[in-house]
Scaffold this motif. Structure first.
Motif, PDB file in Angstrom:
ATOM      1  N   GLN A 142       0.762  -0.838   0.034  1.00  0.00           N
ATOM      2  CA  GLN A 142       0.337  -0.209   0.015  1.00  0.00           C
ATOM      3  C   GLN A 142       0.893   1.066  -0.120  1.00  0.00           C
ATOM      4  O   GLN A 142       1.788   1.156   0.780  1.00  0.00           O
ATOM      5  CB  GLN A 142      -1.008  -0.193   0.603  1.00  0.00           C
ATOM      6  N   ALA A 143      -0.036   2.282  -1.198  1.00  0.00           N
ATOM      7  CA  ALA A 143       1.132   3.328  -1.396  1.00  0.00           C
ATOM      8  C   ALA A 143       1.163   4.240  -0.035  1.00  0.00           C
ATOM      9  O   ALA A 143       0.031   4.036   0.821  1.00  0.00           O
ATOM     10  CB  ALA A 143       0.842   4.214  -2.126  1.00  0.00           C
ATOM     11  N   ASP A 144       2.409   4.584   0.645  1.00  0.00           N
ATOM     12  CA  ASP A 144       2.282   5.589   2.174  1.00  0.00           C
ATOM     13  C   ASP A 144       2.479   6.985   1.457  1.00  0.00           C
ATOM     14  O   ASP A 144       1.755   7.885   2.495  1.00  0.00           O
ATOM     15  CB  ASP A 144       3.953   5.744   2.884  1.00  0.00           C
ATOM     16  N   GLN A 145       2.996   7.915   0.396  1.00  0.00           N
ATOM     17  CA  GLN A 145       2.063   8.759   0.502  1.00  0.00           C
ATOM     18  C   GLN A 145       0.365   9.187  -0.823  1.00  0.00           C
ATOM     19  O   GLN A 145       0.446   7.550  -1.380  1.00  0.00           O
ATOM     20  CB  GLN A 145       3.493   9.702  -1.198  1.00  0.00           C
ATOM     21  N   PRO A 146       0.213   9.993  -0.832  1.00  0.00           N
ATOM     22  CA  PRO A 146      -1.213   9.465  -1.684  1.00  0.00           C
ATOM     23  C   PRO A 146      -1.249   9.967  -3.413  1.00  0.00           C
ATOM     24  O   PRO A 146       0.411  11.115  -3.523  1.00  0.00           O
ATOM     25  CB  PRO A 146      -1.393  11.289  -1.103  1.00  0.00           C
ATOM     26  N   PRO A 147      -1.991   9.833  -3.898  1.00  0.00           N
ATOM     27  CA  PRO A 147      -0.768  10.174  -5.599  1.00  0.00           C
ATOM     28  C   PRO A 147      -0.871  11.397  -6.178  1.00  0.00           C
ATOM     29  O   PRO A 147      -1.560  12.158  -5.307  1.00  0.00           O
ATOM     30  CB  PRO A 147      -1.928   9.376  -6.330  1.00  0.00           C
ATOM     31  N   TYR A 148      -0.364  11.748  -6.813  1.00  0.00           N
ATOM     32  CA  TYR A 148      -0.016  13.439  -6.759  1.00  0.00           C
ATOM     33  C   TYR A 148      -0.553  13.268  -8.695  1.00  0.00           C
ATOM     34  O   TYR A 148       0.335  12.540  -9.494  1.00  0.00           O
ATOM     35  CB  TYR A 148       0.838  14.107  -7.084  1.00  0.00           C
ATOM     36  N   ILE A 149      -0.389  14.121  -9.369  1.00  0.00           N
ATOM     37  CA  ILE A 149      -1.004  14.346 -10.499  1.00  0.00           C
ATOM     38  C   ILE A 149       0.562  15.026 -11.169  1.00  0.00           C
ATOM     39  O   ILE A 149       1.337  15.947 -11.171  1.00  0.00           O
ATOM     40  CB  ILE A 149      -2.344  14.991 -10.662  1.00  0.00           C
ATOM     41  N   ILE A 150       0.769  14.478 -12.259  1.00  0.00           N
ATOM     42  CA  ILE A 150       2.199  14.612 -12.996  1.00  0.00           C
ATOM     43  C   ILE A 150       1.058  15.437 -14.195  1.00  0.00           C
ATOM     44  O   ILE A 150       0.536  15.232 -15.468  1.00  0.00           O
ATOM     45  CB  ILE A 150       2.644  13.624 -13.146  1.00  0.00           C
ATOM     46  N   GLU A 151       1.369  16.635 -14.904  1.00  0.00           N
ATOM     47  CA  GLU A 151       1.012  17.548 -15.559  1.00  0.00           C
ATOM     48  C   GLU A 151       1.975  17.670 -16.789  1.00  0.00           C
ATOM     49  O   GLU A 151       3.113  17.836 -16.575  1.00  0.00           O
ATOM     50  CB  GLU A 151       0.902  18.978 -14.972  1.00  0.00           C
ATOM     51  N   VAL A 152       1.543  17.089 -17.415  1.00  0.00           N
ATOM     52  CA  VAL A 152       3.032  17.346 -19.166  1.00  0.00           C
ATOM     53  C   VAL A 152       2.109  18.121 -20.088  1.00  0.00           C
ATOM     54  O   VAL A 152       0.746  18.481 -20.340  1.00  0.00           O
ATOM     55  CB  VAL A 152       2.335  15.689 -20.277  1.00  0.00           C
ATOM     56  N   PRO A 153       3.237  19.172 -21.169  1.00  0.00           N
ATOM     57  CA  PRO A 153       2.556  20.488 -21.204  1.00  0.00           C
ATOM     58  C   PRO A 153       2.199  19.676 -22.649  1.00  0.00           C
ATOM     59  O   PRO A 153       3.465  18.784 -22.814  1.00  0.00           O
ATOM     60  CB  PRO A 153       3.834  21.141 -21.563  1.00  0.00           C
ATOM     61  N   GLU A 154       1.716  20.310 -23.416  1.00  0.00           N
ATOM     62  CA  GLU A 154       1.463  19.846 -24.875  1.00  0.00           C
ATOM     63  C   GLU A 154       2.426  20.790 -26.032  1.00  0.00           C
ATOM     64  O   GLU A 154       2.701  21.405 -25.340  1.00  0.00           O
ATOM     65  CB  GLU A 154      -0.043  19.864 -24.600  1.00  0.00           C
ATOM     66  N   GLU A 155       2.518  20.355 -26.558  1.00  0.00           N
ATOM     67  CA  GLU A 155       3.314  21.186 -27.811  1.00  0.00           C
ATOM     68  C   GLU A 155       2.697  21.488 -28.854  1.00  0.00           C
ATOM     69  O   GLU A 155       1.654  21.940 -28.941  1.00  0.00           O
ATOM     70  CB  GLU A 155       4.682  19.760 -28.589  1.00  0.00           C
TER      71      GLU A 155
END
Length: 155
Positions: A142-155
């Protein structure tokens, strides 16, 4: 006078001729009545008073005039009886088949409900985590840290 005698003789001859015709008609009528009396009876023909197994098996019972005159009625009754019994037998067979299918449907519904509840129980997150804790060789945890969102810039 001679004419009167001739007239009387003529009337007597005519009377005798009419009496002869009347007698012939009466004789024919009597013959016809005798023939009718011979052929017509008020009583029904009775079967023999001695009814035994031998007379029945020998066929003497079937040779009576009453049975012969009603043979098509007996055939019709036998056909209707056979059709009635056949339809009743078929209906009973169909009812047995319906009962078996309803029982199979109940069993299938219970099995589907049981497997659905078992699958729901095994797929719960808490159950999956318990299984992961029990198996030490698994790398999953089980993950210890909460999930985070990775933002990928659009080209």
């Amino acid at each position: 006078m001679a004419e009167d005698i001739n007239k009387e003789e003529q009337q007597l001859a005519d009377g005798k001729e009419q009496d002869g015709k009347q007698n012939q008609a009466d004789a024919r009528l009597q013959e016809a009545l005798k023939k009718i009396e011979e052929t017509a009876t008020e009583e029904d023909p009775r079967p023999s008073q001695h009814l035994s197994l031998r007379t029945i098996l020998g066929g003497e019972l079937l040779s009576t005039e009453m049975v012969r005159s009603q043979i098509w009625l007996f055939v019709l009754i036998v056909v209707f009886t056979i059709v009635y019994v056949a339809f009743r037998y078929q209906c009973q067979q169909d009812m047995l088949t319906i009962d078996k299918m309803e029982e199979q449907l109940k069993d299938s519904k219970f099995k589907a409900l049981s497997s659905s509840s078992t699958l729901t129980e095994k797929c719960r997150e808490s159950h999956v985590l318990d299984i992961l804790k029990q198996s030490n060789d698994s790398l999953l945890h089980q993950a210890d840290q909460p999930p985070y969102i990775i933002e990928v810039p659009e080209e």
